[in-house]
Structures are given as C-alpha cells and as structure tokens.
Design an enzyme around this catalytic site. Sequence first.
Site, PDB file in Angstrom:
ATOM      1  N   CYS A  44       0.829  -1.211   0.000  1.00 26.49           N
ATOM      2  CA  CYS A  44       0.000   0.000   0.000  1.00 26.49           C
ATOM      3  C   CYS A  44       0.864   1.263   0.000  1.00 26.49           C
ATOM      4  O   CYS A  44       0.667   2.167  -0.801  1.00 26.49           O
ATOM      5  CB  CYS A  44      -0.918  -0.028   1.221  1.00 26.49           C
ATOM      6  N   CYS A  49      -1.660   1.778  -2.956  1.00 26.25           N
ATOM      7  CA  CYS A  49      -2.624   2.859  -2.718  1.00 26.25           C
ATOM      8  C   CYS A  49      -2.013   4.266  -2.740  1.00 26.25           C
ATOM      9  O   CYS A  49      -2.524   5.161  -3.416  1.00 26.25           O
ATOM     10  CB  CYS A  49      -3.299   2.692  -1.346  1.00 26.25           C
ATOM     11  N   LYS A  52      -0.039   5.381  -6.004  1.00 28.35           N
ATOM     12  CA  LYS A  52      -1.069   5.354  -7.062  1.00 28.35           C
ATOM     13  C   LYS A  52      -1.953   6.594  -6.983  1.00 28.35           C
ATOM     14  O   LYS A  52      -2.204   7.271  -7.960  1.00 28.35           O
ATOM     15  CB  LYS A  52      -1.878   4.064  -6.908  1.00 28.35           C
ATOM     16  N   TYR A 179      -9.115  -3.551 -11.127  1.00 27.90           N
ATOM     17  CA  TYR A 179      -8.772  -2.283 -10.483  1.00 27.90           C
ATOM     18  C   TYR A 179      -7.507  -1.648 -11.098  1.00 27.90           C
ATOM     19  O   TYR A 179      -7.504  -0.480 -11.448  1.00 27.90           O
ATOM     20  CB  TYR A 179      -8.432  -2.520  -9.013  1.00 27.90           C
ATOM     21  N   GLU A 183      -7.255   1.817 -13.315  1.00 23.93           N
ATOM     22  CA  GLU A 183      -6.641   2.966 -12.632  1.00 23.93           C
ATOM     23  C   GLU A 183      -5.425   3.467 -13.416  1.00 23.93           C
ATOM     24  O   GLU A 183      -5.259   4.674 -13.635  1.00 23.93           O
ATOM     25  CB  GLU A 183      -6.242   2.590 -11.202  1.00 23.93           C
ATOM     26  N   HIS A 437     -26.826  21.544   0.098  1.00 27.39           N
ATOM     27  CA  HIS A 437     -26.993  22.127  -1.221  1.00 27.39           C
ATOM     28  C   HIS A 437     -26.042  23.298  -1.431  1.00 27.39           C
ATOM     29  O   HIS A 437     -25.865  24.096  -0.510  1.00 27.39           O
ATOM     30  CB  HIS A 437     -28.448  22.610  -1.373  1.00 27.39           C
ATOM     31  N   GLU A 442     -26.112  15.248  -2.223  1.00 24.28           N
ATOM     32  CA  GLU A 442     -27.534  15.441  -1.864  1.00 24.28           C
ATOM     33  C   GLU A 442     -28.453  14.609  -2.755  1.00 24.28           C
ATOM     34  O   GLU A 442     -29.597  14.335  -2.400  1.00 24.28           O
ATOM     35  CB  GLU A 442     -27.923  16.925  -1.902  1.00 24.28           C
TER      36      GLU A 442
END
Length: 448
Positions: A44, A49, A52, A179, A183, A437, A442
């Site tokens: 990672c 992660c 990346k 993945y 990516e 908002h 939302e």
Amino acid sequence: MSDQFDFDLFVIGAGSGGVRTARMTASIGKRVAIAEVSDLGGTCVNVGCVPKKLFVYASQFPELFHASEGYGWNQYQSATFDWDRLRDNKTAEIRRLNGIYQNLLDDSGAMVFRGRAKIEGPQLVSINGKQYRAEKILIATGGWPYIPEIPGKDLAITSNDMFNLPKLPKQAVIVGGGYIAVEFAGILNGLGVETQLIYRGNQLLKSFDRDCTQKIKDGMINKGISIALNTNVTSIEKNEQYLTVNLNNGQSITTEMVLYATGRKANTRDLGLDNTAIKLNNNNAIIVDQHYCTNEPSIYAIGDVIDRVQLTPVAIKEAMVLINHLYADAVHIMDYTNIPTAVFSQPELATVGLTEEQASQQYDNISVYRSDFKPMFETLGKGSDKTFIKMIVDNTSDRVLGCHMVGHHAAEIIQGIAIAIKAGAKKSHFDSTIGIHPSTAEEFVTLK
Ligand code: FAD
Ligand code: NDP
C-alpha cells in the site's frame, strides 16, 4: 511468556496487516518481532494505494487546466509536464512514510528485523542466519503481481515497475480489466500517454454493478483511452526499441510499454511452509479459519496472503480482529458484508453493498433508483464528465441494499453512505435526511 520462547508473536511482513498487528500487540506489553524483506509499509505504502493516488492527482491536472479557462483563468494551456519531478517527489514522500512506520514500530516496542524470514517449524523462524522461537507466528506477507504464461511475458512490466519508470513512454498497452488496469489507464492517459486497454472479458470491473461499469467504460473512452474487450494477448515481441503485442483476433499493436494487470497471487514463496501443516487453496492463498488460524495451531495469517478481500482497510481490520482473538476477550469475528470500495479510475467509481444483479438474486422485490446528471463543475468547466448514482432497495423491509456512484469525489461520498448502510438504513431514512446544497451527495437523499 514462558522462557522457552524469544517472542510471544513473530510477524512476517511489515505491510498494512503486519504493522498494525505488531505495534498493537507490542503496545499491550507482549514481546513482538516483525520481519520485512523490503520497505516498511508494504504494498500500500510503497507500490500501491499511496503512490497510485498521488499519480491519479497528477494525471487530473490537464482537465483542471482546461476547466479553469471557463472559470476565467488564462494561459493554462501552455502547461508542460515533468515526469522525473513527479516520480522523485513521490519517492521522497514514500521515504517520509517509511520513516513514520519505523518510528511507530520502534515506539511500540516491537523489534524490527530487516531481511527475508523463513518458517523453520511451527514455533521457529529464521532470519539473517539466526533462529528465533516464537509462541505464535503471523504470516502477513501480502501478494505479488501475476503475469500469465505467454511468449514474451518478460517484456511486460507490472504495477510494481510503474512507480519508478526511468522515462514516461509515448504509448502504452495495458492488459486486464480489474482495479489496477483501469486505474493505470486513467493515470497514463491523463499524463499524455496514448493508452490502449486490452481485456479478455466483455465488461470491465466485472464484480461491480453493470450500469456503473458501462459508465466507467464510456467515460474512459470519452477521455481518449482506447478499449478492446473480448480480446487477449497471445505473445509479445521486441523489435529494436518498440514492442509488438500480438492479439488473439489476429491484429498486432506496436507500443513502447506493456503493463500487465492480471491479478496478484499470495506471497508464499520460500516461506518454509513445507516445515508446517499449513494448507493452501487453488489460488495458492493460505487457508485460515474465522480466527485467521492456519492448519498449524500456532501460525496465523491475514491480509492479501489469505486472498479474501485484497484491500488495505480489510487487512487492518483483520489485524484488529486477530489481536482481539489472541489477547483480549475474543468476541469479535470479521464481518465481510458491506465493505465499501473505490476504483480510482477516471471517472471514479465507489460502491457499498449489493449490485443490482446480486440483489435481484437474493431478494424477491427490489426497487432500483438512478440519477444521471452533469455535475455543476462541468457547466463552466466544459468537461465531458457526468455523474451517475444508483441505489438498490428491498421493498419488503425498505432496507437500502446497495449504493453505487460514478463521478467526481465518489470515494469520499460513498465512505459516508457506507456508515448508514452498515447501520441498516432504510430508504425512508435517506428520504427524511436534509440534503447539503449545492452538492453531488444530496442526490442520494432526493432519489425518487
Ligand atoms: P502487503 O502490504 O503486501 O505487505 C506484505 C509485506 O510482506 C511486504 O512488505 C513484503 O515485502 C513482506 N514480505 C513478504 N515475504 C516476506 C518474508 N518472507 N520475510 C519478510 N517480509 C516479507 N487497497 C486499497 O484499499 N486501496 C487502494 O487504493 C489500493 N490500491 C492499490 C494499488 C496497487 C497498484 C496495488 C498493487 C494494491 C492496491 N491496494 C489498494 C491493495 C493493498 O495494497 C493491499 O490489499 C494491502 O497492501 C495488503 O496488505 P498486507 O499486509 O496483506 O500485505
Ligand atoms: P483484479 O483481480 O482486480 O483484476 C485482474 C484482471 O486481470 C481481471 O480483469 C481478470 O480478468 C484479468 N486476468 C486474470 N487472468 C488473466 C489472464 N490469464 N489473461 C488475461 N487477463 C487476465 O486484479 P488487479 O491486478 O487489478 O488488482 C489486484 C487487487 O488489488 C484487486 O483485486 C484489489 O483488491 C486490489 N487493488 C485495489 C485497489 C483499490 O482499492 N482502489 C486498486 C488496485 C488494486 P477476469 O475478470 O476475466 O478474470
């Protein structure tokens, strides 16, 4: 601890799962050793992660430059890109993180061994020519990229190599539809590399919701990535400085770089498993019970090496569940349902819960809500990105079974939604929640 052991726990592998287990166990007063053959932090931190995501950020600037013009900014079209600077800045940041991991382990009291550890017996580990007796051993050795056996496979690179390329190629072929393939397709395309993705199946990211994966594919094509589905590579050849990628449809592609992203296999090589009763599954991953105990009662395994869900937060949660089992009240077992996940593709995908396909197999009466719209940012920004959100509800109980999103900030939004899903939220809870908002999120509380 009895005197017959040097350590209460010997952890092999200082990645996401191993570091968490070692430092939490040491901090409750146990004698802990942790061995790492490469850089602290594991996949990672070093080749996963973290670097990346830094590359994803880097690759998004051209679209931001373009959008900035509609917002009144000038002359950003003249920006140029320096690969060496990005790569070296990334490496400096990773070195900083390696230092933090070293400090965390040192401060916890765990003893860090640098080198390749091998299991010599159910309670015996060797490293750097010495043997240590441990009451318990944890295998947290992660995984390694897998490239299928095709002629010329040595000419291809893997995600491990992507982070230290001496030079950015002008063109690249990426093989795979998971993945890492999607990516890196986004990263390379964003950095200006002519990118072609070759995938053997008919749907990218096949375990995800079908509507979402179609939006991902459309979005990637819109941004300039060429995608060939139902296609595979038969061989790779080298011709002077170029590579020729031969396909099963008879066509060939000439390119500078071939990246294989065809999955990862558990890292059990040279680990000494023959000296134990540990069993592996068909995929070479270590078989464990619900407490992460292997077939050898003194040896445990967590993270990618058990190949349940290959994600950092899962490896870390497995570590916490294991510590609870070994050294506390042993009441917890890991809940693998409703694990949120994001693919940092461009556009981004994030999801929690069941896909429409899964929900319709498991429930008799479901409703599916969808919203597909242009995000406000693109009105003046004049980009092609759209946002898609989808919710699946069990009509009998009103429970929300799954939420999926493609678009800007999908990972950030779905992380919050995941808490509601984990808490068993109903559609009526979403409906009675006031929106923020103007925001994209939302939309999740106004679905009709
Ligand atoms: P690892 O982190 O792989 O650690 C295992 C460690 O064991 C390694 O450091 C290895 O050197 C060491 N080791 C192996 N054998 C020995 C031995 N015999 N002796 C001593 N040390 C040994 N997950 C996410 O959640 N989000 C993401 O965005 C994400 N992006 C990713 C991007 C890429 C390109 C890749 C490859 C993976 C990504 N992942 C992501 C997955 C994530 O990195 C892994 O799930 C996670 O690192 C698994 O942790 P682990 O502790 O099981 O193993
Ligand atoms: P994935 O399992 O996601 O995808 C592997 C891809 O390779 C699939 O499309 C698969 O096709 C294809 N493939 C497998 N074997 C072959 C073959 N022999 N020939 C051609 N294609 C093949 O693996 P990745 O390598 O992309 O990533 C490994 C894991 O790391 C992920 O599963 C994920 O858990 C983790 N990860 C997480 C990230 C995140 O959280 N954002 C980012 C990167 C990695 P098919 O579907 O047909 O089998």
